[in-house]
Design an enzyme around this catalytic site. Sequence first.
Site, short mmCIF file in Angstrom:
data_model
loop_
_atom_site.label_atom_id
_atom_site.label_comp_id
_atom_site.label_asym_id
_atom_site.label_seq_id
_atom_site.Cartn_x
_atom_site.Cartn_y
_atom_site.Cartn_z
N ASP A 135 0.79 -1.24 0.00
CA ASP A 135 0.00 0.00 0.00
C ASP A 135 0.82 1.29 0.00
O ASP A 135 0.28 2.36 -0.28
CB ASP A 135 -0.94 0.02 1.22
CG ASP A 135 -2.04 -1.02 1.11
OD1 ASP A 135 -2.23 -1.56 0.01
OD2 ASP A 135 -2.70 -1.29 2.13
N ASP A 137 1.71 2.95 2.48
CA ASP A 137 0.96 3.85 3.36
C ASP A 137 1.70 4.14 4.66
O ASP A 137 1.11 4.65 5.61
CB ASP A 137 -0.42 3.25 3.67
CG ASP A 137 -0.34 1.89 4.35
OD1 ASP A 137 0.78 1.35 4.47
OD2 ASP A 137 -1.39 1.36 4.74
N ARG A 179 -6.14 1.00 0.74
CA ARG A 179 -7.30 1.46 1.50
C ARG A 179 -7.15 2.88 2.01
O ARG A 179 -8.04 3.70 1.87
CB ARG A 179 -7.50 0.51 2.69
CG ARG A 179 -8.67 0.86 3.55
CD ARG A 179 -8.72 -0.04 4.76
NE ARG A 179 -9.07 -1.39 4.38
CZ ARG A 179 -9.89 -2.16 5.10
NH1 ARG A 179 -10.41 -1.71 6.21
NH2 ARG A 179 -10.15 -3.39 4.72
P1 ATP Z 1 -1.08 -4.50 5.76
O1 ATP Z 1 -1.48 -3.06 5.94
O2 ATP Z 1 -0.22 -4.71 4.57
O3 ATP Z 1 -2.22 -5.45 5.86
P2 ATP Z 1 -0.38 -4.55 8.55
O4 ATP Z 1 0.89 -4.88 9.27
O5 ATP Z 1 -0.90 -3.17 8.76
O6 ATP Z 1 -0.13 -4.87 7.02
P3 ATP Z 1 -2.48 -5.64 10.22
O7 ATP Z 1 -3.37 -6.81 10.05
O8 ATP Z 1 -3.11 -4.31 10.47
O9 ATP Z 1 -1.52 -5.59 8.94
O10 ATP Z 1 -1.49 -5.92 11.45
C1 ATP Z 1 -0.73 -7.11 11.49
C2 ATP Z 1 -0.75 -7.67 12.90
O11 ATP Z 1 -0.12 -6.74 13.79
C3 ATP Z 1 -2.13 -7.90 13.49
O12 ATP Z 1 -2.74 -9.10 13.06
C4 ATP Z 1 -1.80 -7.94 14.97
O13 ATP Z 1 -1.27 -9.20 15.33
C5 ATP Z 1 -0.69 -6.88 15.08
N1 ATP Z 1 -1.27 -5.60 15.53
C6 ATP Z 1 -2.07 -4.76 14.83
N2 ATP Z 1 -2.45 -3.70 15.57
C7 ATP Z 1 -1.91 -3.88 16.80
C8 ATP Z 1 -1.91 -3.13 18.03
N3 ATP Z 1 -2.58 -1.97 18.16
N4 ATP Z 1 -1.21 -3.61 19.07
C9 ATP Z 1 -0.52 -4.78 18.97
N5 ATP Z 1 -0.47 -5.53 17.84
C10 ATP Z 1 -1.15 -5.10 16.77
#
Ligand code: ATP
Length: 334
Positions: A135, A137, A179
Amino acid sequence: MEKETVKSIHKIAVLTSGGDAPGMNATIRSIVRAGIDSGLSVYGIEDGYRGLVEGRVYEMDRNAVTNIINRGGTILGSARLPEFSKDEVAQIAVEQLHNRGIEAVITIGGDGTYRGALKLTQMGINCVGVPGTIDNDIASTEFTIGFDTAVNTAVDAIDKLRDTSNSHQRCSIVEVMGRYCGDIAYAAALATGADLVITSETGFDLNEVIDTVKRCQGHKSRHVLIVITEHVTDVMELAKKIKEYTGFDARATILGHIQRGGSPSPFDRVLATRLGAEAARAILEGDFGCMVGTKNQEIIRVPLSEVAGKLKYVDPKASIIKEAKTIGISFGDE
Ligand code: ATP
């Protein structure tokens, strides 16, 4: 004064988390090779924070990352574990690391992954983050690993749609991922000569869409191309409305997870290799609680506390949008 040195860190682990992205494997390879070459034992954690909590951790040698620089996906697997934000769940992860004597963790992923890394940091675990998400982002870095490949995939698909929509005199609406950040849409729209780009940042106005299609009809265009990011509107319904209000046949195509797969582009492989090596270097220097990224193509380190929860927002007045406007691409709700 010299920072904490390699002598205090012997065992590190790496995980991939959130949505997978092309180039995650190249990042893992770089971390494993750089770590082992510096005398570290490197462990792989399966399926992100879920695998960490469940204790699915194994040692990786150089051969474990053979033949993966060109492979999409992640050999470690990825998963979502929303419960990781709870102290009692994260505490299990901390214990899993302590039980194995693992002293630092490199996390590859997007914003959620950084929040997880920040949580571990606050619980006393040494973490370094690498931005891996299609993304683009993540605040504080120019490019995330996987973005370039995703744009290449989107452009390839849109070029093919242009062929058929031109033959049949149609409007193609192409929904791309991103997104919270329209970077995939902006880059794909510029690279394919789109007529209109709509993202969460530009906003959406049906009148603008209809005006764009009518303007193209006025130019006797055989096709109209609209690039739109996910979650802005129902593109199937939009296609119906375009046909109803303009008479121009319209079809919507959702590219979806196709953009997350495939062999990483050379750009992503280079970025992954550089950032993976830098993450290992940060650990060796005792520089924890940071994300590695790039600014003006130079490698930088940014505190996780400044990155987690701060998504990149493309100002509709940004230069890429100004440049596109000069060649007639319309934007969202103007
Ligand atoms: P993408 O945006 O590419 O999907 P991402 O890393 O943002 O990647 P998420 O599913 O939002 O994907 O986060 C990955 C994992 O990080 C979550 O499944 C969770 O285990 C952990 N995580 C997300 N938010 C939190 C939080 N506030 N505190 C602790 N762990 C978190």
